[in-house]
Design an enzyme around this catalytic site. Sequence first.
Site, PDB file in Angstrom:
ATOM      1  N   TYR A 192      -5.328 -24.356  24.286  1.00 41.11           N
ATOM      2  CA  TYR A 192      -5.116 -25.515  25.151  1.00 41.11           C
ATOM      3  C   TYR A 192      -5.770 -26.772  24.552  1.00 41.11           C
ATOM      4  O   TYR A 192      -5.324 -27.883  24.788  1.00 41.11           O
ATOM      5  CB  TYR A 192      -5.771 -25.290  26.527  1.00 41.11           C
ATOM      6  CG  TYR A 192      -5.044 -24.403  27.507  1.00 41.11           C
ATOM      7  CD1 TYR A 192      -3.781 -23.869  27.247  1.00 41.11           C
ATOM      8  CD2 TYR A 192      -5.642 -24.118  28.739  1.00 41.11           C
ATOM      9  CE1 TYR A 192      -3.154 -23.055  28.184  1.00 41.11           C
ATOM     10  CE2 TYR A 192      -5.017 -23.319  29.686  1.00 41.11           C
ATOM     11  CZ  TYR A 192      -3.772 -22.783  29.402  1.00 41.11           C
ATOM     12  OH  TYR A 192      -3.158 -21.994  30.336  1.00 41.11           O
ATOM     13  N   GLY A 193      -6.865 -26.553  23.802  1.00 41.69           N
ATOM     14  CA  GLY A 193      -7.708 -27.664  23.351  1.00 41.69           C
ATOM     15  C   GLY A 193      -6.986 -28.880  22.778  1.00 41.69           C
ATOM     16  O   GLY A 193      -7.277 -30.005  23.155  1.00 41.69           O
ATOM     17  N   ASN A 212     -12.986 -24.583  30.284  1.00 41.79           N
ATOM     18  CA  ASN A 212     -13.470 -25.962  30.455  1.00 41.79           C
ATOM     19  C   ASN A 212     -12.328 -26.968  30.264  1.00 41.79           C
ATOM     20  O   ASN A 212     -12.250 -27.973  30.966  1.00 41.79           O
ATOM     21  CB  ASN A 212     -14.562 -26.253  29.426  1.00 41.79           C
ATOM     22  CG  ASN A 212     -15.810 -25.431  29.671  1.00 41.79           C
ATOM     23  OD1 ASN A 212     -16.760 -25.907  30.260  1.00 41.79           O
ATOM     24  ND2 ASN A 212     -15.807 -24.191  29.229  1.00 41.79           N
ATOM     25  N   THR A 213     -11.447 -26.681  29.300  1.00 41.49           N
ATOM     26  CA  THR A 213     -10.358 -27.612  28.987  1.00 41.49           C
ATOM     27  C   THR A 213      -9.385 -27.718  30.160  1.00 41.49           C
ATOM     28  O   THR A 213      -8.973 -28.824  30.545  1.00 41.49           O
ATOM     29  CB  THR A 213      -9.599 -27.119  27.730  1.00 41.49           C
ATOM     30  OG1 THR A 213     -10.546 -26.733  26.740  1.00 41.49           O
ATOM     31  CG2 THR A 213      -8.686 -28.189  27.189  1.00 41.49           C
ATOM     32  N   HIS A 228     -14.612 -19.682  25.101  1.00 41.25           N
ATOM     33  CA  HIS A 228     -14.434 -18.831  23.924  1.00 41.25           C
ATOM     34  C   HIS A 228     -15.736 -18.627  23.145  1.00 41.25           C
ATOM     35  O   HIS A 228     -15.787 -17.767  22.271  1.00 41.25           O
ATOM     36  CB  HIS A 228     -13.386 -19.440  22.978  1.00 41.25           C
ATOM     37  CG  HIS A 228     -11.976 -19.153  23.377  1.00 41.25           C
ATOM     38  ND1 HIS A 228     -11.388 -19.702  24.485  1.00 41.25           N
ATOM     39  CD2 HIS A 228     -11.039 -18.347  22.808  1.00 41.25           C
ATOM     40  CE1 HIS A 228     -10.142 -19.253  24.578  1.00 41.25           C
ATOM     41  NE2 HIS A 228      -9.904 -18.434  23.572  1.00 41.25           N
ATOM     42  N   ASP A 266      -7.556 -18.234  31.731  1.00 43.06           N
ATOM     43  CA  ASP A 266      -7.982 -19.072  30.596  1.00 43.06           C
ATOM     44  C   ASP A 266      -6.768 -19.190  29.672  1.00 43.06           C
ATOM     45  O   ASP A 266      -5.766 -18.477  29.841  1.00 43.06           O
ATOM     46  CB  ASP A 266      -9.154 -18.389  29.866  1.00 43.06           C
ATOM     47  CG  ASP A 266      -9.588 -19.139  28.607  1.00 43.06           C
ATOM     48  OD1 ASP A 266      -9.623 -20.390  28.632  1.00 43.06           O
ATOM     49  OD2 ASP A 266      -9.890 -18.488  27.591  1.00 43.06           O
ATOM     50  N   SER A 267      -6.878 -20.050  28.686  1.00 49.41           N
ATOM     51  CA  SER A 267      -5.815 -20.168  27.682  1.00 49.41           C
ATOM     52  C   SER A 267      -5.624 -18.850  26.932  1.00 49.41           C
ATOM     53  O   SER A 267      -4.534 -18.577  26.431  1.00 49.41           O
ATOM     54  CB  SER A 267      -6.176 -21.258  26.675  1.00 49.41           C
ATOM     55  OG  SER A 267      -7.414 -20.939  26.048  1.00 49.41           O
ATOM     56  N   CYS A 284     -17.201 -24.247  26.001  1.00 45.90           N
ATOM     57  CA  CYS A 284     -15.873 -23.621  25.927  1.00 45.90           C
ATOM     58  C   CYS A 284     -16.089 -22.138  26.134  1.00 45.90           C
ATOM     59  O   CYS A 284     -17.011 -21.546  25.543  1.00 45.90           O
ATOM     60  CB  CYS A 284     -15.257 -23.885  24.556  1.00 45.90           C
ATOM     61  SG  CYS A 284     -13.733 -22.972  24.231  1.00 45.90           S
TER      62      CYS A 284
HETATM   63  N1  DGL Z   1     -11.494 -21.458  26.568  1.00 43.65           N
HETATM   64  C1  DGL Z   1     -11.129 -22.818  26.663  1.00 43.65           C
HETATM   65  C2  DGL Z   1     -12.275 -23.698  27.173  1.00 43.65           C
HETATM   66  O1  DGL Z   1     -13.174 -23.230  27.833  1.00 43.65           O
HETATM   67  C3  DGL Z   1     -10.323 -23.502  25.605  1.00 43.65           C
HETATM   68  C4  DGL Z   1      -9.893 -22.886  24.349  1.00 43.65           C
HETATM   69  C5  DGL Z   1      -8.552 -23.438  23.893  1.00 43.65           C
HETATM   70  O2  DGL Z   1      -7.555 -22.914  24.353  1.00 43.65           O
HETATM   71  O3  DGL Z   1      -8.516 -24.411  23.096  1.00 43.65           O
HETATM   72  O4  DGL Z   1     -12.278 -24.882  26.971  1.00 43.65           O
END
Ligand code: DGL
Length: 266
Positions: free
Chosen positions: A45-46, A77-78, A188, A13-14, A186
């Site tokens: 990452y968003g 997800n991103t 998070h 993940d990010s 997400c």
């Molecule tokens: N955990 C990530 C997701 O599921 C993204 C969080 C991020 O890095 O902005 O989308």
Amino acid sequence: MPGIVSHPIGVFDSGVGGLSVLRQIRHLLPAEDLLYVADTAWVPYGPRPPEQIRERARVVTGWLVEQGVKAVVVACNTATAAAVAGLREQFAQPVVGMEPAVKPAAAATRNGVVGVLATAGTLKSTRFAALLARFAEKIEVISRPSPELVELVEHGDINSAHAQAVVRDCVAPLLEHGADTLILGCTHFPPLRPLIEAAAGPDVAVIDTGGAVARQVQRRLAETGQLRSPDHAGRVRILTTGPVTPALPAIRAIWGEEPVPEAIAL
Ligand code: DGL
């Protein structure tokens, strides 16, 4: 031969959010060795352009594959929206991704109004648009990019009065539009689930996909005879691409004390 393969499952993940997915995989498949990479040098990452996320996903997946993983889980997800198709073309290992639970939410909503909490990258993606076109024809979907929730979780701030207030501000506009079902789009956000549920109240259903992803990993490994036999005790390694110390409070809050995370340069 089934049962004797000891290659780990790679998960990334990010940042620390994907640990919410790792937890579900660990729960369902305790015999498996798990190798988790938090790309904390590049979190979040968003807000990043899709090309940049694709490049990071390629670098992290390439590294996991070099470590001998038998499958890769994009616990983000991103990154799934931006990169999963390319990863599946480039790598021979099964790549399991994740997407906001629009289909289950469409089935669960009673008043036809569903709210999605996700990143801007996910909400702007063509994959998300395709998901809506496929499953949301008969419902109204309201979405809200929520980078402030990602930030809370990266700081391990999942329980304070400040976190409660930030969560309330994120959820309020979705409730004002009448959403009776909220999608945690997400990875998070599951650590904030108690606060999200408290802000939303008892009549609002909250849905996330971590459990479904774990079951999908199980299915993919079973198909290829790569599930490890249940008499093993799987080990977990957690790695960060940024320095370990600033990530520790969040990893401890979401995962716990063990294992001690290690830094890698990627
Ligand atoms: N955990 C990530 C997701 O599921 C993204 C969080 C991020 O890095 O902005 O989308």
